[in-house]
Design a protein around this motif. Structure first.
Motif, short mmCIF file in Angstrom:
data_model
loop_
_atom_site.label_atom_id
_atom_site.label_comp_id
_atom_site.label_asym_id
_atom_site.label_seq_id
_atom_site.Cartn_x
_atom_site.Cartn_y
_atom_site.Cartn_z
N GLY A 7 0.78 -1.24 0.00
CA GLY A 7 0.00 0.00 0.00
C GLY A 7 0.80 1.28 0.00
O GLY A 7 0.22 2.37 -0.01
N PHE A 8 2.13 1.19 0.02
CA PHE A 8 2.95 2.39 -0.03
C PHE A 8 2.92 2.98 -1.44
O PHE A 8 2.96 2.25 -2.44
CB PHE A 8 4.41 2.08 0.34
N ASP A 9 2.85 4.30 -1.51
CA ASP A 9 2.93 4.96 -2.81
C ASP A 9 4.12 5.90 -2.91
O ASP A 9 4.31 6.55 -3.94
CB ASP A 9 1.64 5.71 -3.13
N SER A 10 4.94 5.97 -1.86
CA SER A 10 6.11 6.84 -1.90
C SER A 10 7.20 6.31 -0.99
O SER A 10 6.95 5.51 -0.08
CB SER A 10 5.75 8.28 -1.48
N VAL A 11 8.43 6.75 -1.26
CA VAL A 11 9.57 6.46 -0.41
C VAL A 11 10.31 7.76 -0.15
O VAL A 11 10.18 8.73 -0.89
CB VAL A 11 10.53 5.43 -1.06
N MET A 12 11.09 7.78 0.92
CA MET A 12 11.83 8.98 1.29
C MET A 12 13.15 9.05 0.52
O MET A 12 13.89 8.06 0.43
CB MET A 12 12.10 9.01 2.79
N ALA A 56 9.15 12.89 0.31
CA ALA A 56 8.40 11.71 -0.09
C ALA A 56 8.25 11.73 -1.61
O ALA A 56 7.61 12.62 -2.16
CB ALA A 56 7.03 11.68 0.59
N VAL A 57 8.85 10.76 -2.26
CA VAL A 57 8.86 10.70 -3.72
C VAL A 57 8.02 9.50 -4.17
O VAL A 57 8.18 8.39 -3.65
CB VAL A 57 10.31 10.56 -4.24
N PRO A 58 7.12 9.69 -5.14
CA PRO A 58 6.28 8.57 -5.60
C PRO A 58 7.11 7.38 -6.07
O PRO A 58 8.17 7.54 -6.67
CB PRO A 58 5.49 9.18 -6.77
#
Length: 278
Positions: free
Chosen positions: A260-265, A274-276
């Motif tokens: 369910g994650f849509d971004s990472v740091m 937070a980048v998609p």
């Protein structure tokens, strides 16, 4: 393609190549942001940590390389700092005063029955021998000691990223298959990640061992819990060789999307963003 990595080790500690080789390899592979994070000095010498008398050289070399490749990649400097005890951990002033872009807090060592320091970040075979010979075959005690170190490190702070959060799990599973399904362990993990969330730390999805052991640190089964708790994550490969800087990254990003994650740091222009996930 979220090509970033902030956990890597060069020749200033136990890495297998110099700092510039890592950066050149990152550039050639299309990385947009990269960080080096040598193992910070401990109060005693080890084969895998940097010594304090090399810190100035480490920082000087970073600045030289950063300036040289400024038009090709964003380059950052950090340290992976161990929690050993209240006198040696990421929160002490000597580490906090260093001009770093970020700090990784990690646990690698415990004290055995006689108070001696033992490195438990080892192969499953060596880990089994350590539990049997230095902790009277009491795996539960070893696990609780490990997480008590983690909890204390979280309380003291002084770092930005939690390194390989549950790395203990793989060796422990090898020692006692089925451990992760035991109710007491599951409750411990819920308490642990809840504490991380309340403390506001970022958690790395450490992909170093994925191709070797088929697991991430933390284990993929906890990714939905990380998402539910609102814990920001990034993917780091904990590379000790330049060719490993992207190891397991695609698989980790795919696993995060499934959870369910849509971004990472990512670190850009000196700020965590937070980048998609592409």
């Amino acid at each position: 393609m979220n090509l970033t990595n902030y956990h890597s080790h060069c020749l200033y500690c136990d890495g297998r190549a110099d700092m510039e080789t890592f950066v050149r390899f990152a550039i050639s592979n299309g990385f947009t942001s990269y960080g080096v994070s040598s193992h910070a000095p401990l109060p005693f010498p080890t084969p895998w940590t940097m010594e304090w008398d090399r810190m100035d050289d480490y920082l000087s070399e970073f600045h030289r390389i950063k300036e040289k490749y400024v038009d090709q990649i964003e380059f950052y400097v950090g340290l992976e700092i161990d929690y050993l005890d209240d006198n040696s951990n990421p929160s002490i002033s000597r580490f906090r005063e260093l001009p770093l872009d970020y700090r990784i807090g990690s646990v690698h060592m415990l004290r055995n029955e006689w108070g001696n320091i033992v490195d438990v970040d080892v192969s499953p075979e060596v880990f089994r021998k350590i539990v049997d010979e230095q902790f009277s075959r009491d795996l539960d005690r070893v696990i609780r000691l490990y997480y008590s170190q983690q909890f204390r490190m979280l309380e003291l702070g002084g770092f930005d990223i939690l390194g390989h959060a549950d790395k203990m799990h793989y060796n422990s599973m090898c020692y006692r298959p089925g451990l992760l399904d035991e109710p007491w362990y599951e409750n411990l993990m819920i308490d642990y990640f809840s504490k991380i969330a309340r403390s506001g730390y970022m958690v790395e999805i450490n992909s170093k061992a994925y191709h070797l052991y088929g697991t991430f640190f933390p284990n993929e089964r906890y990714f939905p819990l990380l998402k539910e708790l609102g814990i920001p994550v990034m993917v780091n490969s904990d590379a000790h060789m330049p060719e490993k800087i992207n190891a397991g990254r695609p698989e980790a990003l795919a696993a995060l999307k499934r959870a369910g994650f849509d971004s990472v740091m990512e670190l850009h222009e000196g700020k965590w963003q937070a980048v998609p996930i592409n």
